[in-house]
Design a protein around this motif. Sequence first.
Motif, PDB file in Angstrom:
ATOM      1  N   LEU A 127       0.863  -1.189   0.000  1.00 15.59           N
ATOM      2  CA  LEU A 127       0.000   0.000   0.000  1.00 15.59           C
ATOM      3  C   LEU A 127       0.894   1.231   0.000  1.00 15.59           C
ATOM      4  N   ASN A 128       0.767   2.024  -1.045  1.00 12.23           N
ATOM      5  CA  ASN A 128       1.508   3.289  -1.102  1.00 12.23           C
ATOM      6  C   ASN A 128       0.609   4.348  -0.467  1.00 12.23           C
ATOM      7  N   ALA A 129       0.938   4.700   0.768  1.00  4.31           N
ATOM      8  CA  ALA A 129       0.015   5.527   1.553  1.00  4.31           C
ATOM      9  C   ALA A 129       0.321   7.013   1.396  1.00  4.31           C
ATOM     10  N   ASP A 130      -0.767   7.809   1.358  1.00  9.09           N
ATOM     11  CA  ASP A 130      -0.658   9.271   1.398  1.00  9.09           C
ATOM     12  C   ASP A 130       0.088   9.840   0.200  1.00  9.09           C
ATOM     13  N   CYS A 131      -0.234   9.326  -0.993  1.00 12.33           N
ATOM     14  CA  CYS A 131       0.493   9.763  -2.182  1.00 12.33           C
ATOM     15  C   CYS A 131       0.179  11.217  -2.517  1.00 12.33           C
ATOM     16  N   THR A 132       1.179  11.894  -3.036  1.00  8.24           N
ATOM     17  CA  THR A 132       0.975  13.285  -3.449  1.00  8.24           C
ATOM     18  C   THR A 132       0.995  13.414  -4.977  1.00  8.24           C
ATOM     19  N   ASN A 133       1.268  12.313  -5.670  1.00  9.52           N
ATOM     20  CA  ASN A 133       1.102  12.293  -7.134  1.00  9.52           C
ATOM     21  C   ASN A 133       1.125  10.843  -7.606  1.00  9.52           C
ATOM     22  N   LEU A 134       0.584  10.616  -8.788  1.00 10.79           N
ATOM     23  CA  LEU A 134       0.543   9.269  -9.373  1.00 10.79           C
ATOM     24  C   LEU A 134       0.752   9.384 -10.871  1.00 10.79           C
ATOM     25  N   HIS A 135       1.417   8.406 -11.458  1.00  9.36           N
ATOM     26  CA  HIS A 135       1.335   8.274 -12.908  1.00  9.36           C
ATOM     27  C   HIS A 135       1.559   6.815 -13.294  1.00  9.36           C
TER      28      HIS A 135
END
Length: 340
Positions: A127-135
């Motif tokens: 689980l990648n928690a608290d992401c501030t960006n995604l691509h």
Amino acid sequence: MPQSLYGVKEESKAIWVYLEQDDGVLENVSLEMFAKGREMADQLKWKLVGLLVGQGVAPLAKTAISHGADEIRIADHPLLAQFTIDAYGKMVFEAVMDGKPSVFLIGATPNGRDLAGRLAVRFRTGLNADCTNLHMDKKGGLLVSEVSGFGGGVVAMIEMHAHRPQMATVRPGVFALNEPDGNRKGEIITLPVALQPEMIKTRILECVKSGVVDLTRVPVLVVGGRGVNGDFATLRNLAGLLGGDVGATRPPVDEGHIERERQIGQTGVICSPKVAICCGLSGAFHLLVGIEKADVVVSVNSDPEAPIFEFSDYYIVGDVNQYLPAIIAALQTRREVSHA
Ligand SMILES: Cc1cc2nc3c(=O)[nH]c(=O)nc-3n(C[C@H](O)[C@H](O)[C@H](O)COP(=O)(O)OP(=O)(O)OC[C@H]3O[C@@H](n4cnc5c(N)ncnc54)[C@H](O)[C@@H]3O)c2cc1C
């Protein structure tokens, strides 16, 4: 790490977004994830699917479709009227195991965080928690999640190669909403729900709402730091005259001058106001994360070397106790003249 319950070979080429709702109102973060999800799904020609859980929530499916969903899967049942981790956890787990999406995104709200952590353990995925960006990595269909770590000093890009679903929670306010398109068509699928009251161990006795507004979307944000010395009444006055609201840095929150929900920054709220007015705050990295999306930054600080000035479009070197009352008086005068 053990193998996940399903892997890359069994995944469906789809990005799923958990549509969190409370009392029939969708959380903004769910729709924000749709904007980003649509962009990523289009790149790969994948499907964007919304998962909606609750009671009487079917009307929300139309909203989600207008914001970019190709398909909405709905679990609707009286035992889902309020969020309980037992019922929601079971439904979301079953729905995801049925659809086996490659990517599954959840808002980093209190309930979203609760749900995401438990589900990741059940799927035996990361689980990648608290992401501030995604691509999305175009070649391999890998989700690349941006997460800040080590007190904000490092931005880590995390990929999950073998485990599925690729799960991430996303901070509210980090993605802009897209324009809804009322003519958009999407498929609505109703999921079977097999819930019994005895499956739900949580008893909700009372729901107390904090009453704090959603600061992620206020047009004018007046942020007070340690330098305002706990005087948030003056800041409220200024925000009121400008049609905005008040936030704070961590020290005044820790000192009990203002509610924790109003803390702006890395461990607080991330906002995208048109104007952020920073009063008596130094401009630490942890705070800047919360206002970096502001169109215009104005600051008042008595220290000519204050780091916030480097981040500001306009600034005043001076004492907030002198300048804020003067600005408020000027705004009041202008208002009286325009109403005369
Ligand atoms: C892991 C981690 C997460 C964190 N998360 C957050 C977060 O989400 N949000 C956050 O805010 N902080 C966060 N912090 C704390 C952050 O690093 C800073 O310590 C904090 O932002 C400083 O707050 P401040 O600018 O109000 O106080 P200070 O740094 O003490 O600055 C006060 C400023 O007020 C000015 N000043 C004093 N008196 C006056 C006056 N009369 N008129 C005008 N100016 C005056 C001073 O010149 C000074 O620049 C975090 C820290 C860590 C380690």
